[in-house]
Design an enzyme around this catalytic site. Structure first.
Site, PDB file in Angstrom:
ATOM      1  N   ARG A 262       3.709 -12.590  -1.609  1.00  0.00           N
ATOM      2  CA  ARG A 262       2.356 -12.644  -2.182  1.00  0.00           C
ATOM      3  C   ARG A 262       2.225 -11.468  -3.154  1.00  0.00           C
ATOM      4  O   ARG A 262       2.058 -10.329  -2.717  1.00  0.00           O
ATOM      5  CB  ARG A 262       1.340 -12.537  -1.035  1.00  0.00           C
ATOM      6  CG  ARG A 262      -0.068 -12.966  -1.386  1.00  0.00           C
ATOM      7  CD  ARG A 262      -1.050 -12.442  -0.344  1.00  0.00           C
ATOM      8  NE  ARG A 262      -1.265 -11.029  -0.513  1.00  0.00           N
ATOM      9  CZ  ARG A 262      -1.572 -10.164   0.466  1.00  0.00           C
ATOM     10  NH1 ARG A 262      -1.716 -10.576   1.703  1.00  0.00           N
ATOM     11  NH2 ARG A 262      -1.754  -8.884   0.212  1.00  0.00           N
ATOM     12  N   HIS A 266      -4.581 -10.554  -0.918  1.00  0.00           N
ATOM     13  CA  HIS A 266      -4.764 -11.737  -0.060  1.00  0.00           C
ATOM     14  C   HIS A 266      -5.799 -12.677  -0.691  1.00  0.00           C
ATOM     15  O   HIS A 266      -5.563 -13.866  -0.874  1.00  0.00           O
ATOM     16  CB  HIS A 266      -5.215 -11.298   1.333  1.00  0.00           C
ATOM     17  CG  HIS A 266      -5.661 -12.443   2.190  1.00  0.00           C
ATOM     18  ND1 HIS A 266      -4.794 -13.389   2.672  1.00  0.00           N
ATOM     19  CD2 HIS A 266      -6.899 -12.795   2.603  1.00  0.00           C
ATOM     20  CE1 HIS A 266      -5.482 -14.284   3.363  1.00  0.00           C
ATOM     21  NE2 HIS A 266      -6.753 -13.948   3.336  1.00  0.00           N
ATOM     22  N   TYR A 275      -2.566  -0.956   2.255  1.00  0.00           N
ATOM     23  CA  TYR A 275      -1.658  -1.182   3.385  1.00  0.00           C
ATOM     24  C   TYR A 275      -0.210  -1.493   3.001  1.00  0.00           C
ATOM     25  O   TYR A 275       0.613  -1.717   3.876  1.00  0.00           O
ATOM     26  CB  TYR A 275      -2.201  -2.293   4.298  1.00  0.00           C
ATOM     27  CG  TYR A 275      -2.483  -3.619   3.602  1.00  0.00           C
ATOM     28  CD1 TYR A 275      -1.460  -4.516   3.351  1.00  0.00           C
ATOM     29  CD2 TYR A 275      -3.777  -3.946   3.209  1.00  0.00           C
ATOM     30  CE1 TYR A 275      -1.714  -5.716   2.714  1.00  0.00           C
ATOM     31  CE2 TYR A 275      -4.043  -5.145   2.566  1.00  0.00           C
ATOM     32  CZ  TYR A 275      -3.004  -6.030   2.325  1.00  0.00           C
ATOM     33  OH  TYR A 275      -3.261  -7.209   1.695  1.00  0.00           O
TER      34      TYR A 275
END
Ligand code: TPP
Ligand code: MG
Length: 365
Positions: A262, A266, A275
């Site tokens: 990805r 998100h 993160y």
């Protein structure tokens, strides 16, 4: 093997990855999978990849400008979606998550309808039966059960068609997905489980979902699993075609793990810099799904600069057209929400509609 010795045995052999096109654009052979594509077909796949990336980019921009409530980007996953989407025949049925804009493209769903969903002016906006493409599902993994049910219906109709269901790496931890594997296996359902392992479930990394490569889960359920380079459109096409054909010919389910990444957040509400480290993204940029097809076309003189320019031009027009049509989408009337709850008129819905209409009447005009 003793219990102690078997613990961690999964780490011994590196998992095999089906690849037909390297990140540098070199064609490679695989003993079990191949595709025989004409130059025209390869150019067409390239065009698909570029156009869906452009749709995605426009959608992210529209969200940033307040025109969409949210958007789930497919950036980096174009090859997994176009490869598998182009493997489908018209009679096959696809069940997506919320990120399958590339598959929607392959099923001829007008991208403005996707934007309408994320703008909050429709509930999907397309007829699943018309496109053999189910509505987007946000509840993680639940569509795998719907898809297995559908596949079992196909089986009972004796139809020569297959079902494909999309889900993510995070979804593999859901009960629904594991239950759907059992049903599909035991009933030999004509289904392909297509897991896009993009390495992240929002901020949860893959190692929080599994101790073994995801494709190996299939063997515990009793059907084959295969890991494919999810950034290789040729390999995704070849592997999905074979699995769909197996499903159509009574050989039951297959789990495909498309190993990808990805590249974006998100969704537009997420900030991945909180993160994950930048070097991870940089490493995956070298495996870009579009660049390798471009390199292949170029090296083999299957396309010239004029072709690449014309695809870019088409992408620009598609983006501008989408933006214009998105902004022109009419806002729904509040009472429209009751229209498609049931296919037939329904007393309770009629009552609720009347109550809501009376409530709306209470506002000053
Ligand atoms: C049943 C359920 N639990 C939690 C959520 C919240 N949620 C939305 S997306 C997501 C992560 C999904 O990750 P993955 O399956 O890897 O798919 P990806 O978004 O990476 O494509 C979660 C937990 C949800 N939508 N549904
Ligand atoms: Mg994921």
């Amino acid at each position: 093997m003793t219990l102690d010795a078997s613990r961690g045995a999964h780490q011994e052999a590196p998992p095999e990855l089906v690849q037909l096109l390297t990140p540098e654009g070199e064609r490679v052979e695989h003993p079990d999978y191949d595709v025989d594509l004409t130059p025209e077909e390869v150019r067409s796949l390239y065009r698909d990849l570029v156009l869906v990336r452009r749709i995605d980019l426009e959608a992210v921009a529209l969200q940033r400008q307040g025109e969409l409530g949210i958007w789930a980007s497919l950036l980096g996953q174009e090859a997994a979606q176009i490869g598998s989407g182009r493997a489908l025949t018209d009679s096959d049925m696809a069940f997506p998550t919320y990120r399958e804009h590339g598959v929607a493209w392959c099923r001829d769903v007008d991208p403005v309808k996707l934007l309408g969903l994320f703008r909050g002016v429709n509930h999907g906006g397309w007829d699943p039966q018309e496109h053999n493409f189910h509505l987007y599902t946000i509840v993680i993994g639940s569509q795998t059960l719907h898809a297995v049910g559908y596949a079992m219906g196909i089986q009972r109709d004796d139809a020569s068609a297959a079902t494909i269901v999309y889900f993510g790496d995070g979804a593999t931890s859901q009960g629904d997905v594991n239950e759907s594997f059992i049903w599909a296996s035991v009933f030999n359902a004509p289904i392909v489980f297509f897991c896009q392992n993009n390495q992240w479930a929002i901020s949860e990394p893959l190692e929080k979902q599994t101790r073994i490569p995801l494709y190996r889960r299939a063997s515990g359920f009793g059907f084959p699993g295969v890991r494919v380079d999810g950034n290789d459109v040729f390999a995704c096409l070849a592997v999905t075609r074979k699995a769909l054909e197996a499903a159509r010919t009574g050989q039951g389910p297959t789990l495909i793990e498309a190993f990808t990444y990805r590249m974006g957040a998100h969704t537009t509400t997420d900030d991945p810099t909180r993160y994950r480290v930048a070097s991870e993204l940089e490493a995956w940029k070298l495996k870009d799904p579009i660049e390798r097809v471009k390199a292949y076309l170029f090296k083999n003189e299957l396309a010239d600069q004029e072709f690449f320019d014309s695809v870019d031009e088409e992408a620009g027009q598609l983006g501008a057209d989408l933006r214009r049509r998105c902004l022109a989408l009419p806002d729904p009337q509040p009472l429209d929400i009751f229209d498609h709850v049931y296919r037939e008129p329904h007393a309770l819905i009629d009552q609720e509609r009347a109550q809501f209409a009376a409530y709306l009447e209470g506002f000053e005009k």
